[in-house]
Write a protein that holds these residues in place. Structure first.
Motif, PDB file in Angstrom:
ATOM      1  N   LEU A  12       0.840  -1.188   0.000  1.00 19.98           N
ATOM      2  CA  LEU A  12       0.000   0.000   0.000  1.00 19.98           C
ATOM      3  C   LEU A  12       0.880   1.244   0.000  1.00 19.98           C
ATOM      4  O   LEU A  12       1.841   1.335   0.764  1.00 19.98           O
ATOM      5  N   ASP A  72       0.357   5.184   0.560  1.00 20.05           N
ATOM      6  CA  ASP A  72      -0.647   6.131   1.063  1.00 20.05           C
ATOM      7  C   ASP A  72      -2.037   5.507   1.102  1.00 20.05           C
ATOM      8  O   ASP A  72      -3.014   6.116   0.665  1.00 20.05           O
ATOM      9  N   GLN A 119      -3.280   3.274  -0.679  1.00 21.02           N
ATOM     10  CA  GLN A 119      -3.770   2.721  -1.948  1.00 21.02           C
ATOM     11  C   GLN A 119      -3.041   1.439  -2.289  1.00 21.02           C
ATOM     12  O   GLN A 119      -1.824   1.385  -2.201  1.00 21.02           O
ATOM     13  N   ASP A 120      -3.789   0.452  -2.692  1.00 18.90           N
ATOM     14  CA  ASP A 120      -3.172  -0.820  -3.063  1.00 18.90           C
ATOM     15  C   ASP A 120      -2.434  -0.653  -4.400  1.00 18.90           C
ATOM     16  O   ASP A 120      -3.050  -0.426  -5.433  1.00 18.90           O
ATOM     17  N   VAL A 121      -1.092  -0.753  -4.358  1.00 16.46           N
ATOM     18  CA  VAL A 121      -0.315  -0.602  -5.597  1.00 16.46           C
ATOM     19  C   VAL A 121       0.385  -1.907  -5.975  1.00 16.46           C
ATOM     20  O   VAL A 121       1.276  -1.918  -6.810  1.00 16.46           O
ATOM     21  N   LYS A 129       0.441  -2.334  -9.525  1.00 13.37           N
ATOM     22  CA  LYS A 129       0.586  -1.119 -10.314  1.00 13.37           C
ATOM     23  C   LYS A 129       1.989  -1.067 -10.899  1.00 13.37           C
ATOM     24  O   LYS A 129       2.956  -1.418 -10.232  1.00 13.37           O
ATOM     25  N   ARG A 162       4.223   4.649  -9.928  1.00 13.15           N
ATOM     26  CA  ARG A 162       4.217   4.692  -8.461  1.00 13.15           C
ATOM     27  C   ARG A 162       4.833   5.954  -7.853  1.00 13.15           C
ATOM     28  O   ARG A 162       4.841   6.103  -6.648  1.00 13.15           O
TER      29      ARG A 162
END
Ligand SMILES: Nc1ncnc2c1ncn2[C@@H]1O[C@H](COP(=O)(O)OP(=O)(O)OP(=O)(O)O)[C@@H](O)[C@H]1O
Ligand SMILES: [Mg+2]
Length: 369
Positions: A61, A63, A65-67, A70, A75
């Motif tokens: 994560l 901040d 948010q699940d990255v 990504k 990023r």
């Protein structure tokens, strides 16, 4: 802002578990150091944070948010490797401008960003040079500069100064720390050098063979190691270890009988209580004590242990004296003026407030329980 959270991260390469169920929270603006011996999974962890590597299990994560899945380029994280490849045909300015140009920044904006980074890194005077004209330290500064101009949310630095010579490393250590104070970006810094880790990190994350060993401030991992690995890995030299067995006499007094040496260590009440509370009477323990927490005397002293001077290392501002008692070699830090002959009889006294007791079987500290 950038808070990085790793949840139950597992990474395998074939049968090898490179990172084993890692949980880690890196706060915004924090300078966190991943520390551990070669192959423990530091780079793999960093590459997963950056997005260059995907975990087999778990979540990352940024901040909140699940990255996890990504792409790296999305990023906003800058990664500086140890051997950072600068473009040889471009000047320093060109190298630093490159990532900004590819992002479509205007010429003026590029110039402004480069001046800002160059000022911070003190490389204004070499902006027109080519990489081959630069010394190692400057090259590393340019690499950092190139990361800095992107104003990333977080910096990931993988042994960025590992190849520099010792003196230069020391300088760069201070500069990097200062840079972090100035720009305040979340930084994850990888090293296998415990001195570097201790001097730079707000928080140190110690790993071994893919397993997290301990997370703490430099002071916590130094003074309250959670296991034998950390106790030995941190500190130079590391902690001394003495195998011993706690025994209780009829009066209820608990002492430590040293294994294979006919000597007994008297204990203060608080340590006796810890041993009793943990049910460790007649269970093998390991007593850990740091070299600076041992007093060396050349006369009989109450509650001291008899030993013999074995080797002396003269290190300038202090000496490390190895003393032998039976099968144990105990390293003692002394003033530089203490310089006994090898073979001299001596006795050592342990600072009882600085002792850590470990369970021999689990290798874990029993101090917190
Ligand atoms: N792409 C890969 N394929 C197979 N094995 C890998 C790969 N990358 C890393 N490993 C293995 O995973 C383990 C962890 O490697 P990693 O590079 O993360 O260690 P490290 O802590 O960074 O070590 P060092 O201090 O040597 O850089 C090692 O045993 C390594 O050989
Ligand atoms: Mg590595």
């Amino acid at each position: 802002m950038a808070e990085i959270v790793l949840e139950n991260i597992v990474k395998r390469f074939g049968n090898l578990v490179a990172v084993n169920n890692l949980n880690l929270r890196i706060e915004d603006k924090e300078f966190v150091v991943l520390l551990g011996p070669s192959g423990c999974g530091k780079t793999t962890t960093l590459r997963m944070i950056s997005g260059l590597e995907l975990p087999d299990e778990g979540k990352i994560l940024l901040d909140g948010q699940d990255v996890t899945f990504k792409r790296a380029s999305r990023r906003d994280i800058a990664f500086v490797f140890q051997l950072y490849a600068l473009y040889p045909h471009m000047t320093v300015y060109g190298n630093m401008a490159f990532p900004l140009k590819t992002q479509g920044f205007s010429k003026e904006k590029v110039d402004e960003e480069i001046k800002m980074a160059a000022g911070l890194l003190k490389i204004d005077h070499i902006l027109n040079k080519k990489p081959r004209e630069l010394a190692g330290g400057d090259m590393q500064r340019v690499a950092l500069g190139r990361a800095l101009v992107r104003r990333p949310k977080a910096f990931l630095l993988d042994e960025p100064i590992g190849t520099l010579d010792a003196k230069f490393r020391e300088e760069m250590r201070t500069e990097l720390k200062k840079l972090h104070v100035d720009i305040g970006a979340t930084t994850v810094y990888v090293t296998h050098d415990q001195v570097e880790a201790m001097s730079m990190g707000d928080k140190v994350v110690i790993m071994n063979k893919g397993d997290l060993q301990q997370i703490g401030t430099p002071s916590e991992v130094y003074h309250n190691p959670e296991n034998l690995f950390v106790a030995n890995f941190i500190g130079s030299p590391g902690m001394n270890f003495i195998e011993c067995m706690p025994v209780k006499d009829e009066g209820g007094n608990v002492t430590l009988k040293m294994t294979d040496v006919n000597q007994v260590i008297e204990l203060p009440d608080n340590l006796q209580k810890i041993i009793i509370k943990n049910n460790k009477i007649d269970h093998e323990l390991i007593l850990g004590i740091r070299p600076e927490d041992i007093n060396l005397e050349f006369k009989e002293c109450k509650n001291y242990i008899n030993a013999e001077v074995y080797i002396i290392e003269t290190l300038g501002s202090y000496n490390i004296i190895d003393v032998k008692l039976g099968k144990y070699t105990i390293r003692v830090r002394t003033l530089p003026t203490v310089s006994p002959d090898i073979g001299t009889g001596c006795c050592i006294g342990l600072e009882m407030n600085s002792i850590t007791l470990f369970d021999k079987k689990t290798e874990k500290s029993i101090m917190k329980n």
